[in-house]
Design an enzyme around this catalytic site. Structure first.
Site, PDB file in Angstrom:
ATOM      1  N   LYS A 142    -101.566   6.235  37.772  1.00 23.38           N
ATOM      2  CA  LYS A 142    -102.607   6.951  37.043  1.00 23.38           C
ATOM      3  C   LYS A 142    -103.458   7.792  37.993  1.00 23.38           C
ATOM      4  CE  LYS A 142    -103.268   4.274  32.807  1.00 23.38           C
ATOM      5  NZ  LYS A 142    -102.038   3.492  32.849  1.00 23.38           N
ATOM      6  N   ARG A 182     -90.367   7.738  29.744  1.00 22.75           N
ATOM      7  CA  ARG A 182     -89.327   6.975  29.049  1.00 22.75           C
ATOM      8  C   ARG A 182     -89.386   7.323  27.572  1.00 22.75           C
ATOM      9  NH1 ARG A 182     -92.752   3.565  26.444  1.00 22.75           N
ATOM     10  NH2 ARG A 182     -94.550   2.782  27.588  1.00 22.75           N
TER      11      ARG A 182
END
Length: 652
Positions: A116, A292
């Site tokens: 992040k 994903r």
């Protein structure tokens, strides 16, 4: 040409990938843990290899075992699904080094977007809007505390390597910060093996809107509309829909272009999701990018008419994207809910047990993605999601109606689920108006009846008594003879009920306290009653397992336990001083020692189960007697962890 696909996952996503792969002519290989030997995904694959015991670290996170399974079966490509190793850059690299094709993005993109801190810096450089915050490299507790003074409160602590709400804490003031940092670090370490944290200014009551992107190795990138994932609990998504009722065409284009910019900035390939927070003024901020396929991808498939797994396999083979941006169109509306084995009335505690009956609803516009079936066991080792139920309609209200009906008509006996809770969300007026934000559940469902132990009505008690009576016919102590008054005792979710039951042919009269109820019962099929109630016919599904009876009628389900021929015994109520495990799991931390003085409501133990930490609290004040659990212990539901004595008992 790729020929044989190994799916490095389990459950519904493994089943989902297998179905598309088979349709495209691939041979498929499943991997499974010892606990999943009889799982649905194992049965549906052409071949299957056991990769270890139930614990995920020794099986589904065991990259070496998965690569060995690929070698043993001759698989030439690996699809990671979501969760587990799907966003593990080291695994993607190992797959490539083994001479196999990874059905996902390059490891460099996974590594960048898996942080992040680094991804936020990269997005700033690419011109994508981000939330103000602090992204210090491996910042210490003191650095975070000092940075918070500049950011201001409320703020969000986030695990840099995290996702799914784990390692995330909302902090309202400086007094809460130090303890929140410790808990966030602990949860991040348990979930991801990395306790690095970042901080962001909290965007209050935002929309959580994400963009589905796809890119190929030829420099093409597109977006396939947005998904609104604002309805969340503990930062985990509960309901997802596409398109968002809040997003305008102009905002969709702006967010889509920003998402494509994000994908191109990290040289992306395959399916990805760029997540944004959108405030009340429709300003949007980059949150993270999931490298994903997402759990909620079916809603995008239903409104675009595209198979995203097929797109993934196409890109993995080196082919260009099948459509350009101008060729992508959206049609209708789709809503998805996540059906979990959990008890909303008991703090959404994960549930385990056997699925005695699991019958998904069917109908126009209904899609049911699941990895379980009747007879399967919901274990404590994995996420408790049973299925995703998705409804499509020409309009949003049509999709809502279809989804509510699908939830009501799905039969699940054996474990408590969030099914009724989900149907109440979809039927809620605020959700119906498209006004739900991330604060929706906390605000609108704080005192919802579905979050309290179920109190059975006299009608439900009567139906339960009738079903028990029919299932007990011919057994000692039971009689269906005309005008026979039969006392029975039922354990229900909210206590024990004493009933008096009388039969008059097919009619049944039940008396409970001052209430009485009459109805007519028929039994046309095994485990199904036909109820004639006030002249209206209804169907009731039921299943008896020993003394337990599971029932479903009128869109509701409930259970009772026949205690008629068992000696009455006092129930252990609140304030017993016995802290028992609420579910199977592992002890993360024990916060007290023998002899400590504790207050009612104080957290004594942190229990990790199904990828989440659960605080176990004292039910009364007193002195800690025995401490029967240690950090790292695996415990069973109902196991005694700590005993608390009152001060009077201690003195005595």
């Amino acid at each position: 040409m790729l020929k044989k696909l190994l799916i490095a996952n389990r459950g519904e996503i493994a089943v989902r990938v297998i179905q598309t792969a088979k349709a495209l002519g691939y041979r498929t290989v499943a991997v499974y843990s010892e606990a999943d030997a009889n799982a649905l995904h194992v049965d549906q694959a052409d071949e299957a290899v056991c990769i270890g015991p139930a614990q995920v670290a020794a099986s589904y996170l065991n990259a070496d075992a998965i690569l060995e399974a690929a070698k043993k079966t001759g698989a030439d490509c690996i699809h990671p699904g979501y969760g587990f190793l799907s966003e593990n850059a080291g695994f993607a690299k190992a797959v490539k080094q083994a001479g196999l094709t990874f059905v996902g993005p390059p490891e460099a993109a996974i590594e960048l977007m898996g942080s992040k801190r680094r991804s936020k810096i990269a997005m700033q450089e690419a011109g994508v809007p981000v939330v103000p915050g602090f992204e210090g490299n491996n910042a210490s507790d003191d650095e975070l505390i000092n940075a918070a003074k500049d950011i201001g409160y409320p703020l969000m602590l986030k695990a840099s390597a995290g996702g799914g709400g784990r390692g995330m804490r909302l902090v309202d003031n400086s007094e809460e910060l130090a303890a929140s940092i410790q808990r966030a670090r602990s949860e991040a370490r348990q979930a991801f093996g990395d306790d690095e944290l970042i901080m962001e200014k909290a965007v209050l009551e935002p929309r959580h809107v994400e963009i589905q992107v796809f890119a190929d190795r030829h420099g093409n990138a597109v977006y396939l509309g947005e998904r609104d994932c604002s309805i969340q609990r503990r930062h985990q998504k509960v309901v997802e829909e596409a398109p968002s009722p809040f997003v305008t065409p102009e905002l969709r284009n702006a967010m889509g272009e920003a998402a494509v910019k994000a994908a191109l900035a990290c040289h992306y390939e395959g399916a990805g999701t760029v997540e944004f927070l959108v405030d009340q003024h429709r300003n949007f901020y980059f949150l993270e990018m999931n490298t994903r396929l997402q759990v909620e991808h079916p809603v995008t498939e239903l409104i675009t008419g595209q198979d995203l797994v097929a797109w993934q396999l196409r890109v993995a083979e080196g082919q260009p994207l099948p459509l350009t941006q101008n060729q992508i169109s959206l049609s209708g509306h789709a809503i998805e809910v996540r059906l979990y084995a959990e008890d909303p009335a008991n703090g959404f505690t994960p549930q385990t047990g056997t699925l005695h009956n699991f019958t998904p609803a069917e109908g126009d516009g209904i899609r049911f993605d699941t990895g379980v079936r009747s007879g399967d066991v919901v274990s404590p080792h994995y996420d408790p999601m049973l299925a995703k139920i998705i409804a499509w309609g020409e309009t949003r209200n049509e999709a809502r109606r279809r989804l509510v009906r699908a939830l009501e008509d799905t039969t699940i006996f054996g474990v408590t689920t969030n099914r009724h809770f989900l149907s109440r969300i979809i039927a809620d007026e605020t959700f119906g108006a498209g006004e739900a934000t991330t604060a929706f559940l906390q605000q609108a469902f704080r005192d919802d009846p579905s979050l309290t132990p179920q109190t059975l009505s006299i009608r439900e008690l009567a139906i339960s008594a009738g079903a028990l009576s029919l299932s007990h016919s011919g057994q000692p102590g039971w009689s269906n003879a005309p005008s026979t008054a039969l006392p029975i005792r039922l354990e229900t979710p909210d206590g024990t009920r004493e009933l008096l039951v009388s039969h008059h042919g097919p009619s049944l009269t039940v008396i409970h306290d001052e209430e009485h109820y009459e109805l007519t019962l028929q039994n046309p099929h095994p485990n199904q009653l036909c109820i004639i109630d006030n002249g209206v016919r209804h169907r009731c599904q039921y299943y008896r397992n020993g003394d337990s009876l599971y029932l479903q009628a009128f869109g509701h389900s409930w259970w009772v336990r026949d205690m008629t021929h068992q000696p009455a015994k006092g129930a252990q109520g609140a304030g017993s001083g016995k802290l028992q495990a609420g579910m199977d799991g592992a002890i993360v931390d024990v916060l007290v020692a023998e002899g400590d003085e504790v207050e009612q409501g104080q957290t004594l133990v942190i229990l990790e189960a199904m990828k989440m930490e659960h605080p176990m609290k004292a039910d009364r004040s007193g002195i800690v007697g025995q401490v029967l659990a240690n950090q790292g212990d695996q415990v069973k539901r109902g196991q005694l962890l700590i005993s608390i004595q009152s001060k009077e008992e201690t003195v005595a």
